[in-house]
Design a protein around this motif. Structure first.
Motif, short mmCIF file in Angstrom:
data_model
loop_
_atom_site.label_atom_id
_atom_site.label_comp_id
_atom_site.label_asym_id
_atom_site.label_seq_id
_atom_site.Cartn_x
_atom_site.Cartn_y
_atom_site.Cartn_z
N ASP A 178 0.84 -1.19 0.00
CA ASP A 178 0.00 0.00 0.00
C ASP A 178 0.88 1.24 0.00
OD1 ASP A 178 -1.79 2.02 0.40
OD2 ASP A 178 -2.65 1.21 2.24
N PRO A 179 0.74 2.14 -1.01
CA PRO A 179 1.59 3.33 -1.05
C PRO A 179 1.35 4.28 0.12
CG PRO A 179 -0.15 3.47 -2.70
CD PRO A 179 -0.17 2.08 -2.15
N GLN A 180 0.21 4.10 0.84
CA GLN A 180 -0.06 4.94 2.00
C GLN A 180 0.36 4.28 3.31
OE1 GLN A 180 -4.26 5.96 1.70
NE2 GLN A 180 -3.78 7.76 0.49
N ALA A 181 0.93 3.08 3.21
CA ALA A 181 1.38 2.38 4.41
C ALA A 181 2.58 3.11 5.01
CB ALA A 181 1.76 0.95 4.07
N THR A 182 2.73 2.98 6.31
CA THR A 182 3.85 3.63 7.00
C THR A 182 5.17 3.05 6.53
OG1 THR A 182 2.47 4.04 8.95
CG2 THR A 182 4.87 4.10 9.24
N GLN A 183 6.10 3.93 6.22
CA GLN A 183 7.41 3.53 5.74
C GLN A 183 8.51 4.32 6.45
OE1 GLN A 183 7.87 3.93 1.48
NE2 GLN A 183 7.90 1.72 1.24
N TRP A 184 9.60 3.63 6.74
CA TRP A 184 10.81 4.27 7.26
C TRP A 184 11.94 4.03 6.27
CZ3 TRP A 184 11.47 7.33 11.47
CH2 TRP A 184 10.46 7.33 12.44
N ALA A 185 12.88 4.96 6.24
CA ALA A 185 14.06 4.78 5.39
C ALA A 185 15.23 5.52 6.02
CB ALA A 185 13.81 5.30 3.98
N LEU A 186 16.40 4.95 5.88
CA LEU A 186 17.64 5.56 6.36
C LEU A 186 18.65 5.56 5.23
CD1 LEU A 186 18.03 3.82 9.85
CD2 LEU A 186 17.21 6.14 9.41
N GLY A 187 19.56 6.52 5.29
CA GLY A 187 20.59 6.58 4.25
C GLY A 187 21.60 7.66 4.54
N ALA A 188 22.34 8.01 3.51
CA ALA A 188 23.36 9.05 3.63
C ALA A 188 23.56 9.70 2.27
CB ALA A 188 24.68 8.46 4.13
N ALA A 189 24.02 10.95 2.28
CA ALA A 189 24.25 11.68 1.03
C ALA A 189 25.48 12.55 1.19
CB ALA A 189 23.04 12.54 0.68
N VAL A 190 26.11 12.85 0.06
CA VAL A 190 27.25 13.76 0.03
C VAL A 190 27.06 14.67 -1.19
CG1 VAL A 190 28.67 12.18 -1.33
CG2 VAL A 190 29.77 13.96 0.06
N GLY A 191 27.43 15.93 -1.04
CA GLY A 191 27.27 16.87 -2.13
C GLY A 191 28.38 17.89 -2.16
N THR A 192 28.68 18.37 -3.36
CA THR A 192 29.64 19.47 -3.52
C THR A 192 29.00 20.54 -4.37
OG1 THR A 192 31.90 20.07 -4.20
CG2 THR A 192 30.74 18.43 -5.55
N GLU A 193 29.22 21.79 -4.01
CA GLU A 193 28.49 22.91 -4.60
C GLU A 193 29.39 24.13 -4.73
OE1 GLU A 193 24.35 23.64 -5.72
OE2 GLU A 193 25.12 21.95 -4.56
#
Length: 267
Positions: A42-57
């Protein structure tokens, strides 16, 4: 401390990339033999997600150069509430294909006078807590989003309005989404972060009162699904600053490029 445009671009871009990944994870996840549970989620079901990102600007501030920053990522999504990074939405529902939400966001978009030589002697500019609304219209031609925010902290007293269009393409495990947007900033916002007050003016830095302006933003987001739960994303973009920013004596470039990459695991 990173400068304003870098932090704003990195955080907002990461949030946008995560929203793209979360919204289309079910459709783009590669699996030779998908399980019934994953295909019927179900797209409305509760979801958790973890991750990491790196960026240069690139930064528009004179003599600032490039900045790189790594960020941990936390995402929560349910039927009525969504939290990604520093952005939280309370979902109001939809009218046809258009969804609406109340939005709260924290932007660490201030600076200290020691952040760059051109800022030496400038008074500290603070980050702010923003409140507003968001609308999104998904259609076969281009997904459109509109965000309006006002500075609830009262530091700048400014407002921002962002209109963005993107279209998604799929190629196997890859998701490609070119986008184009206009980011409008009120005169109070520009004056607070790019203006120079009379008591801050020097021989090399004239007094400047910022005016409202609009930046053009264009780029390409890509996502790659490693598994139904794991995905990678990459975002390459260019921002063309409006005259309210480029006329500031603090600024020495009219455009800036950036790249961001990250990993997301959905539970």
């Amino acid at each position: 401390m990173p400068a304003l445009p870098f932090r704003l671009s990195l955080l907002s871009g990461v949030v946008a990339a995560l929203m793209l990944q979360a919204a289309h994870a079910q459709e783009s996840a590669p699996s030779p033999a998908p399980s019934p549970a994953s295909s019927q989620q179900d797209p409305q079901a509760t979801q958790w997600a973890l991750g990491a990102a790196v960026g240069t600007e690139q930064s528009p501030y004179r003599g600032y150069g490039n900045k790189t920053r790594a960020l941990p990522l936390v995402m929560y999504n349910s039927r009525y509430f969504q939290f990604i990074g520093t952005t939280a939405d309370f979902k109001l529902g939809a009218l046809g294909p258009v969804g609406f939400a109340l939005r709260a966001k924290y932007a660490d978009d201030g600076y200290d006078g020691s952040d760059a030589p051109i800022l030496n002697g400038m008074e500290k500019r603070k980050g702010s807590f923003w409140l507003g609304a968001h609308a999104a219209w998904r259609n076969p031609y281009a997904d459109l989003s509109l965000e309006w925010l006002a500075d609830a902290s009262g530091n700048s007293g400014g407002q921002t309005l962002k209109l963005r269009a993107e279209h998604q393409f799929k190629a196997g495990s890859f998701t490609l989404a070119p986008y184009l947007g206009i980011n409008w900033m009120s005169s109070d916002y520009v004056d607070y972060y790019f203006g120079v007050r009379q008591n801050e003016a020097t021989a090399q830095r004239a007094a400047y009162q910022g005016s409202s302006t609009a930046n053009l933003v264009g780029g390409l987001r890509t996502g790659y699904s490693l598994t139904p739960s794991q995905s990678l994303f990459l975002d390459v973009h260019v921002t063309r600053y409006g005259s309210g920013i480029t006329d500031s004596p603090l600024v020495d470039r009219s455009s800036a490029a950036g790249v961001r990459a990250g990993y997301l695991y959905r539970f």
